[in-house]
Structures are given as structure tokens and as C-alpha cells.
Design a protein around this motif. Structure first.
Motif, mmCIF file in Angstrom:
data_model
loop_
_atom_site.group_PDB
_atom_site.id
_atom_site.type_symbol
_atom_site.label_atom_id
_atom_site.label_comp_id
_atom_site.label_asym_id
_atom_site.label_seq_id
_atom_site.Cartn_x
_atom_site.Cartn_y
_atom_site.Cartn_z
ATOM 1 N N SER B 325 0.865 -1.177 0.000
ATOM 2 C CA SER B 325 0.000 0.000 0.000
ATOM 3 C C SER B 325 0.899 1.224 0.000
ATOM 4 C CB SER B 325 -0.890 0.039 1.246
ATOM 5 O OG SER B 325 -1.749 -1.087 1.236
ATOM 6 N N THR B 326 0.666 2.131 -0.941
ATOM 7 C CA THR B 326 1.509 3.319 -1.050
ATOM 8 C C THR B 326 0.637 4.555 -0.955
ATOM 9 O OG1 THR B 326 2.816 2.045 -2.615
ATOM 10 C CG2 THR B 326 3.327 4.395 -2.423
ATOM 11 N N SER B 327 1.006 5.468 -0.079
ATOM 12 C CA SER B 327 0.245 6.716 0.013
ATOM 13 C C SER B 327 0.756 7.691 -1.020
ATOM 14 C CB SER B 327 0.396 7.320 1.410
ATOM 15 O OG SER B 327 -0.167 8.613 1.400
ATOM 16 N N LEU B 328 -0.176 8.247 -1.825
ATOM 17 C CA LEU B 328 0.195 9.236 -2.833
ATOM 18 C C LEU B 328 -0.322 10.609 -2.425
ATOM 19 C CD1 LEU B 328 -0.756 7.126 -5.976
ATOM 20 C CD2 LEU B 328 1.521 7.443 -5.003
ATOM 21 N N GLY B 329 -0.568 10.790 -1.142
ATOM 22 C CA GLY B 329 -1.117 12.066 -0.681
ATOM 23 C C GLY B 329 -2.624 11.986 -0.636
ATOM 24 N N ALA B 330 -3.263 12.457 -1.711
ATOM 25 C CA ALA B 330 -4.724 12.460 -1.725
ATOM 26 C C ALA B 330 -5.288 11.056 -1.846
ATOM 27 C CB ALA B 330 -5.223 13.327 -2.885
ATOM 28 N N THR B 331 -4.539 10.156 -2.455
ATOM 29 C CA THR B 331 -5.037 8.791 -2.638
ATOM 30 C C THR B 331 -4.022 7.780 -2.108
ATOM 31 O OG1 THR B 331 -4.077 8.680 -4.837
ATOM 32 C CG2 THR B 331 -6.371 9.377 -4.712
ATOM 33 N N ILE B 332 -4.520 6.580 -1.915
ATOM 34 C CA ILE B 332 -3.637 5.475 -1.544
ATOM 35 C C ILE B 332 -3.723 4.429 -2.648
ATOM 36 C CG2 ILE B 332 -3.231 3.601 0.113
ATOM 37 C CD1 ILE B 332 -4.390 5.369 2.259
ATOM 38 N N ARG B 333 -2.572 3.908 -3.070
ATOM 39 C CA ARG B 333 -2.575 2.885 -4.102
ATOM 40 C C ARG B 333 -2.233 1.547 -3.459
ATOM 41 N NH1 ARG B 333 1.586 4.223 -8.178
ATOM 42 N NH2 ARG B 333 2.968 3.075 -6.778
ATOM 43 N N HIS B 334 -3.132 0.609 -3.651
ATOM 44 C CA HIS B 334 -2.900 -0.745 -3.143
ATOM 45 C C HIS B 334 -2.583 -1.656 -4.304
ATOM 46 C CE1 HIS B 334 -4.705 0.409 0.702
ATOM 47 N NE2 HIS B 334 -5.736 0.910 0.032
ATOM 48 N N ARG B 335 -1.599 -2.519 -4.081
ATOM 49 C CA ARG B 335 -1.362 -3.599 -5.054
ATOM 50 C C ARG B 335 -1.872 -4.888 -4.398
ATOM 51 N NH1 ARG B 335 1.559 -2.569 -9.179
ATOM 52 N NH2 ARG B 335 1.994 -4.793 -9.445
ATOM 53 N N LEU B 336 -2.701 -5.569 -5.135
ATOM 54 C CA LEU B 336 -3.317 -6.787 -4.567
ATOM 55 C C LEU B 336 -3.017 -7.973 -5.462
ATOM 56 C CD1 LEU B 336 -6.960 -5.444 -4.020
ATOM 57 C CD2 LEU B 336 -5.054 -5.225 -2.433
ATOM 58 N N ARG B 337 -3.014 -9.161 -4.876
ATOM 59 C CA ARG B 337 -2.980 -10.362 -5.697
ATOM 60 C C ARG B 337 -4.285 -11.107 -5.489
ATOM 61 N NH1 ARG B 337 2.236 -13.600 -6.408
ATOM 62 N NH2 ARG B 337 2.375 -11.953 -7.938
ATOM 63 N N VAL B 338 -5.001 -11.260 -6.611
ATOM 64 C CA VAL B 338 -6.268 -11.990 -6.569
ATOM 65 C C VAL B 338 -6.122 -13.160 -7.519
ATOM 66 C CG1 VAL B 338 -8.745 -11.870 -6.932
ATOM 67 C CG2 VAL B 338 -7.517 -9.838 -6.130
ATOM 68 N N GLY B 339 -6.171 -14.361 -7.043
ATOM 69 C CA GLY B 339 -5.879 -15.519 -7.879
ATOM 70 C C GLY B 339 -4.434 -15.425 -8.331
ATOM 71 N N GLU B 340 -4.220 -15.530 -9.664
ATOM 72 C CA GLU B 340 -2.858 -15.395 -10.177
ATOM 73 C C GLU B 340 -2.609 -13.984 -10.699
ATOM 74 O OE1 GLU B 340 -4.721 -18.200 -12.101
ATOM 75 O OE2 GLU B 340 -4.609 -18.920 -10.040
ATOM 76 N N LYS B 341 -3.556 -13.106 -10.513
ATOM 77 C CA LYS B 341 -3.511 -11.806 -11.185
ATOM 78 C C LYS B 341 -3.185 -10.691 -10.191
ATOM 79 C CE LYS B 341 -4.697 -9.125 -14.728
ATOM 80 N NZ LYS B 341 -3.793 -9.066 -15.854
ATOM 81 N N ASP B 342 -2.188 -9.858 -10.532
ATOM 82 C CA ASP B 342 -1.908 -8.670 -9.728
ATOM 83 C C ASP B 342 -2.776 -7.520 -10.217
ATOM 84 O OD1 ASP B 342 -0.061 -10.090 -8.413
ATOM 85 O OD2 ASP B 342 1.694 -8.975 -9.119
ATOM 86 N N ILE B 343 -3.416 -6.859 -9.287
ATOM 87 C CA ILE B 343 -4.237 -5.726 -9.687
ATOM 88 C C ILE B 343 -3.901 -4.515 -8.827
ATOM 89 C CG2 ILE B 343 -6.165 -7.083 -10.576
ATOM 90 C CD1 ILE B 343 -7.591 -6.375 -7.906
ATOM 91 N N VAL B 344 -4.332 -3.360 -9.332
ATOM 92 C CA VAL B 344 -4.084 -2.099 -8.639
ATOM 93 C C VAL B 344 -5.425 -1.496 -8.281
ATOM 94 C CG1 VAL B 344 -3.103 0.222 -8.832
ATOM 95 C CG2 VAL B 344 -1.979 -1.709 -9.952
ATOM 96 N N MET B 345 -5.544 -1.027 -7.049
ATOM 97 C CA MET B 345 -6.734 -0.251 -6.714
ATOM 98 C C MET B 345 -6.328 1.019 -6.011
ATOM 99 S SD MET B 345 -8.557 -2.254 -3.582
ATOM 100 C CE MET B 345 -9.602 -0.888 -3.104
ATOM 101 N N ARG B 346 -7.191 2.016 -6.130
ATOM 102 C CA ARG B 346 -6.863 3.316 -5.584
ATOM 103 C C ARG B 346 -8.057 3.790 -4.772
ATOM 104 N NH1 ARG B 346 -4.330 5.964 -10.194
ATOM 105 N NH2 ARG B 346 -6.456 6.207 -10.939
ATOM 106 N N GLU B 347 -7.786 4.245 -3.562
ATOM 107 C CA GLU B 347 -8.888 4.822 -2.781
ATOM 108 C C GLU B 347 -8.433 6.139 -2.189
ATOM 109 O OE1 GLU B 347 -10.038 2.369 0.486
ATOM 110 O OE2 GLU B 347 -8.014 2.111 1.232
ATOM 111 N N LEU B 348 -9.420 6.974 -1.889
ATOM 112 C CA LEU B 348 -9.111 8.273 -1.295
ATOM 113 C C LEU B 348 -8.523 8.067 0.092
ATOM 114 C CD1 LEU B 348 -12.279 10.312 -2.321
ATOM 115 C CD2 LEU B 348 -9.938 10.573 -3.181
#
Lengths: 297, 378
Positions: B325-348
Motif C-alpha cells: 500500500s503506497t500513500s500518494l497524498g490524496a489517494t492510496i494505491r494498493h497492489r493486490l494479488r487476486v488468484g494469479e492476477k496482480d491488480i491495482v486499486m486506488r482509494e481516497l
């Protein structure tokens, strides 16, 4: 500039020494500067300043200045020099501009070919070029034969051994000196300026008059200055292509040195030429600076 | 040198009045092609900029967007097809008679003229008298916020000021439309955003049509009424910025317009704009369907459209593990592994539930409207 002891060519050297180092580069210690300049300074001192110094001392002997200035042939050749140089410069810059524009408007391959053609006279000796013109312009030469063959003229035109021939020969020699600075000025113009002008309603003529021409003024004046200074020193061309009334100051210096063996007089003439050209160049640059508000901006 | 064409510039509506006012300011491209040798720089392009509309050609370099603009301006000849301005074909008109205001990336201000002289130039070309010229140039400079700076030379002005002069110069003669070729590319980020707002405000106030060319997706998103995404000389998708962003037709468009997660899928059922897809280890979900056809499909979900959900929710949900999980200031970027797939999600950052660390088991979910079925380009 106004002192007789300061020749024209010394100006760029002093300017380079006094100039600030280019911005953005680290400033080097002064000693490094001197070291880098040393070869040029030695070269200039031995091969330029020393002979000039000798000229200056020689010219003070035997009232040389008074004598040469009283010689009507000297005055005549001085006037010839400036008249011929001015006309040659004008013709060279106008023709050079047209050539530069033609080269500038062509694709990369044509540019190379045209540049080679412009440079060809550059690589040919001045004597060869002069005699070539003499052959072309003589009474039964190519030009006169063609004119008569086509029925344009009845007899041969006097094309050789006059001022016209001298100027033709000089322009031919001088053209590369005009084409290159003018081409450089043209090439420096952002292509988009022309597109912008056209999108804003300008036709070909307006684009040239309002955009291209004003932006090449610095290149044109540089070319004019260079060509004029070279012109004043012509020596062979008036002999080969000119008549008795077209002798220039360099011929007069030669006459004093070799026919009269009056080295004091020859030195005085050489320094007078340097002085007059220096004054003219200084005046020219002042006028340019006053008029060139674009550069001042 | 006076312009030979007596184009009436003081009364902008006159030339269009004859052709019908409803097309005044429109730009239409019909089956426009431009080929260089065997290469088609622009391929059968159909495009209409309606009066008062702000249309952006968006694409990477080499996509044909600038060539397209150059053909509209008259600097490039068409290989085939036709361009209409104000509803009239202009293929035989030289650039000077097309009555379009063009702003270039480098502004192309005339360096030997003052700002005011630059702005007066198009009026001078149209034979407008000196007094009137000066007055209109002053007005135009004032309109772009440069009142009183007319005497400056371009080189004495900042990038933003030069840009404004270029804009004033392109607007002062009441052109049929504005063509803007990456006009903000040379500005820094803050100034660019400010200029985007100003150009947009000015365009709305004047009601002038704009054809805008950029490779910057943020710029396209923030300014356009309509985005036309170009690739290899063709239009790959067009629509309102939000629509193109939210509903890309292909993976290329999805990637070009922002970040996305692409999940390969099998289409089980397609009906009424909704597809039921098998996402493998993500299970079966329902996503939006624009009806695009291809050989292979994927689902695109923007990082900000994923959110943490409770494990009990059933529809459109997958379970995985937090990688980082990386804080970008206004948002946080999470890197997740779901199954075999890496995905990115962003939340405020605001409202984030604290205490989610690496290796935590999480469930992520999305709504049907925020996931888009698209075609994977070969």
C-alpha cells in the motif's frame, strides 16, 4: 578602432578575450583561460602584430603620408576601391540572397548538390576564375558570340577590361561568402512562423516581406560586412579583368612597393586602407545597432 | 502587402450567412485519407466538429492527429476525401483563405514584432486600417489578460504570456474555428492547468468551435466536449470524455486513457448492454457491454472503481491478498494479488479504514456499471 595602430582584424580577437564565458558552464580560473589562448596570442604576435608594427614604423619615414595623399593616382584608386567594393557587395548580397533562398527551399539532396555548386568557385583559384571570365567576356568570347549569333547585337559589346568585368569577377569570387551567412539566417527561422503567417492570412509575398526578410536582416548585414571587407583587398581581378581606370588600392600598394620601391609609401597606403575600412565598419555597425531593435530586444 | 481577398472580418457572421448560419463554425472531414508512399497517415477519417463544440483529437505520436489538423488548416494536401468549413468544401482554398485561427505548440510568434504587432498581423493581412487594427489588437490582448503588455517582444514574455499572445492573434480576426496543436505542451504542470481552464472559459464565452490536438489524456479529459481517440490514422473511439474513460471499447483505449486492470474473461451471456462473464479465479460477474465484437475479451476495471467490501456480499466480488500500500497524498494505491492476477486499486486517503497491512486477506468488489467488457486487440 580610431588609432592607426589598431588594424581591423584585431577587433574580433580583443572581443573574444574580453567576452564573458558562456552561461551555464563552470567558470574556469583565469590562468586556464590564458593557457588556452596562448597559441592564438603567440601566433598573432609573431605573424600579425609584428609585421603591422613594422608597417607602422616604416610608414612614418620620409613623410610617406603626405606624399601618397598628394598622389592623384592614390586618391583615384581609393575612390575606385570603395565604388567597386560597394557595387560588388550590393550585387553579391542580392544574388547571394536569391541563391540562399533557392537552396533553403529545396529538399536535403538538392541542398547538398546546390551547396557543392556554390562552393565550386570557392575551391578554384582566383586567377583561374578571372581568366575563365576573360575568355567568356572577350570580344570573340562565348557571351559576345552568343549575343551576335542570336542577332541581339550587331558587333561585340565591350565586356572586358572595364569596371563591369571587374565586378563580375569579384561577385563570382565573393558569392559563397554571402550565401552561407544568409542561408544560416534562413535556416534558423522556425518553419512554423511561415505556417502561422499563412494561417493568419498572409500570401507568399507577405510572408517574405513581413516575416522572412526582416528575420534575415542580421545574416544579410553579416554577409554584407564580410563581403565588403574582402572586396577592398582585391588585387588580381582588376589587373586581369579591369582597364587602366579600374585599378584598386591594392594595385597602388603593389605599384609603390615594386615599381617605385617606396616601402614607406606602400606601408602608409596599407595603413590608410586599414584605417578607412575600420571607420566604415564601425559606422556600419553603429547604424545596424541603432536600426536593429529586434536584436536589441 | 494587403490581402487580395476582401474577406469581411469585422462582421463575422457575413460569410456564413449565405451558407446557412447553422453550419457557421463547423468543421467536417469526409472520408479523409493521407498517404505517404504506402503508408496511410490518416485512413478514411470521418469527423465533424459542430458549431461551438470543443473536439479533441487524442492519440500517441504517429497516430495521425497532427496530420489531420494540418489538412484542416490547409498545410497538407488530402490524398482523397474532402474537408468542409462552415459547410463549404475548402480543398482548393490556400491556408490564408480558410479563416481558421491556428495556435502551434511553439506558439510561432513573430520574434521581430511586439505582442501587439503580432496580434495586428492577421488584421493587417485583411487590410484593416491602422487605428481600427490597434483598437482590436488591444481588445484581444485584454481578453486574454495581457492588457498593457502589447509593447513587449515575445522573448521578453513568459511561456504562459506567449501562449496568450498566440491565442489573441488566432482569435482577433473572428475565425470560423480555432485549431490548437498541443498548445500547452511546453508549459509546466500548474500553468498548464491554469491555461486549460482559461482556454476553456474563453472558448465557452466566444462560442467558437475548437479542434484540439493533444497526446495528453488529462488535458483531453478536462477540456473537451468530445474526445476522438486516434491510433494509426484511424478513429478507435469517440465520445464524451467521461464515457470514453469509463467505457473503453478496446484494451488499447483503456490503457491509453488512464490506468486500468484488465481481467481476461469468457463471455457467457450478452443481453441488453450487460454481459455475464467468467473471470476464472474471480468467479462469475456481471459487467457493462457496449457490444464490441472480437476474438478475445477482457473486463476493464479502473483502480478507483474497486473498493474493499465485506466478504458476505455476493455479486462482483473477489478475494485476495494485499501486496503493498503506497500513500500518494490524496489517494492510496494498493497492489493486490487476486488468484494469479496482480491488480491495482486506488482509494481516497480520507475515509480509509486504517490497519490494512501487507498479506491481509481482503475482498474487493465493483459495481456492474463500473466494469466494462472490451475487446483485446491482437
Amino acid at each position: 578602432m580610431t588609432s592607426t595602430a589598431t588594424p581591423v582584424a584585431a577587433t574580433p580577437v580583443t572581443a573574444a578575450v574580453g567576452a564573458d564565458p558562456p552561461r551555464g558552464r563552470p567558470r574556469r580560473p583565469r590562468s586556464a583561460w590564458l593557457l588556452l589562448l596562448a597559441p592564438v596570442l603567440v601566433f598573432d604576435a609573431v605573424l600579425f602584430l609584428t609585421p603591422i608594427g613594422r608597417l607602422v614604423t616604416q610608414s612614418t619615414h620620409d613623410q610617406a603620408y603626405q606624399r601618397v595623399l598628394k598622389d592623384p593616382l592614390v586618391v583615384r584608386s581609393m575612390l575606385n576601391t570603395f565604388e567597386i567594393s560597394a557595387l560588388s557587395t550590393l550585387a553579391t548580397v542580392v544574388i547571394g540572397y536569391l541563391l540562399a533562398v533557392v537552396i533553403w527551399r529545396r529538399g536535403p539532396l538538392m541542398r547538398v548538390i546546390l551547396f557543392a555548386l556554390v562552393l565550386l568557385p570557392f575551391w578554384t583559384g582566383v586567377l583561374v576564375k578571372n581568366f575563365a571570365w576573360a575568355v567568356l567576356l572577350q570580344d570573340n568570347g562565348l557571351v559576345n558570340s552568343a549575343l551576335q549569333g542570336l542577332g541581339i547585337t550587331d558587333g561585340p559589346l565591350a565586356l572586358l577590361h572595364n569596371r563591369f568585368a571587374v565586378i563580375v569577377g569579384m561577385v563570382h569570387y565573393l558569392l559563397p561568402y554571402a550565401v552561407f551567412p544568409i542561408f544560416a539566417a534562413l535556416a534558423a527561422i522556425d518553419d512554423r512562423l511561415e505556417l502561422a503567417a499563412r494561417s493568419l492570412g498572409a500570401g507568399e509575398a507577405s510572408v517574405f516581406r513581413r516575416i522572412i526578410l526582416p528575420l534575415t536582416v542580421p545574416g544579410v548585414s553579416a554577409a554584407g560586412l564580410l563581403v565588403f571587407i574582402i572586396s577592398t583587398g582585391f588585387f588580381i581581378t582588376p589587373v586581369v579583368l579591369g582597364g587602366p581606370g579600374d585599378m584598386m588600392i591594392a594595385n597602388e600598394i603593389d605599384f609603390y612597393a615594386r615599381q617605385l620601391t617606396d616601402f614607406a609609401g606602400a606601408s602608409a597606403l596599407a595603413l590608410l586602407l586599414t584605417l578607412v575600412v575600420s571607420v566604415l565598419v564601425a559606422a556600419y555597425q553603429r547604424i545596424l545597432r541603432a536600426g536593429g531593435e529586434y536584436e536589441a530586444g | 502587402m494587403k490581402s487580395p481577398t476582401p474577406t469581411p472580418t469585422t462582421t463575422p457572421s457575413t460569410p456564413a450567412a449565405a451558407a446557412g448560419d447553422e453550419r457557421r463554425g463547423s468543421i467536417e472531414l469526409r472520408r479523409v485519407r493521407k498517404t505517404y508512399g504506402n503508408l496511410a497517415a490518416v485512413d478514411d477519417l470521418d469527423l465533424t466538429v459542430r458549431p461551438g463544440e470543443f473536439v479533441t483529437l487524442l492519440g500517441p505520436s504517429g497516430s495521425g492527429k497532427t496530420t489531420t489538423m494540418m489538412m484542416v488548416a490547409g498545410f497538407e494536401e488530402l490524398t482523397s476525401g474532402t474537408v468542409l468549413i462552415d459547410g463549404k468544401p475548402v480543398d482548393r482554398l490556400p491556408p490564408k483563405d480558410r479563416n481558421l485561427g491556428v495556435v502551434f505548440q511553439s506558439y510561432a510568434l513573430f520574434p521581430h514584432m511586439s505582442a501587439a504587432q503580432n496580434v495586428e498581423f492577421p488584421l493587417r493581412m485583411r487590410g484593416v486600417r491602422a487605428g481600427e487594427r490597434r483598437k482590436r489588437a488591444e481588445e484581444a490582448l485584454a481578453r486574454v489578460g495581457l492588457a498593457g503588455l502589447g509593447d513587449r517582444r515575445p522573448r521578453q514574455m513568459s511561456g504562459g504570456q506567449q501562449q496568450r499572445v498566440a491565442l489573441a492573434r488566432a482569435l482577433v480576426f473572428n475565425p470560423a474555428a480555432l485549431l490548437l496543436d498541443e498548445p500547452m505542451a511546453a508549459l509546466d504542470k500548474r500553468l498548464r492547468e491554469q491555461m486549460q481552464d482559461e482556454v476553456k472559459t474563453l472558448q465557452r464565452a466566444l462560442g467558437i468551435s475548437v479542434l484540439f490536438v493533444t497526446h495528453d489524456q488529462d488535458e483531453a479529459m478536462s477540456m473537451s466536449d468530445r474526445i476522438v481517440v486516434m491510433r494509426d490514422g484511424r478513429i478507435v473511439q469517440e465520445g464524451a470524455p467521461e464515457d470514453v474513460y469509463a467505457h473503453p471499447r478496446t484494451d488499447w483505449v483503456a490503457n491509453f486513457l488512464g490506468d486500468t486492470n484488465l481481467l481476461p474473461c469468457k463471455v457467457l451471456e450478452r443481453k441488453d448492454g450487460v454481459a455475464v462473464v467468467d473471470l476464472g479465479s474471480w468467479g462469475v460477474g456481471r459487467v457493462r457491454d457496449l457490444g464490441a465484437r472480437g476474438d478475445t475479451y477482457a473486463v476493464s476495471i479502473r483502480p478507483e472503481h474497486l473498493r474493499f467490501v465485506d466478504a458476505e456480499r455476493t455479486e462482483n466480488r473477489a478475494t485476495g491478498r494485499v501486496l503493498s500500500s503506497t500513500s500518494l497524498g490524496a489517494t492510496i494505491r494498493h497492489r493486490l494479488r487476486v488468484g494469479e492476477k496482480d491488480i491495482v486499486m486506488r482509494e481516497l486517503s480520507a475515509g480509509t479504514r486504517a490497519g490494512r497491512g501487507p498479506d491481509d486477506e481482503v475482498s474487493v468488489g465493483w459495481t456492474q456499471d463500473e466494469a466494462q467488457l472490451l475487446v483485446l486487440e491482437p
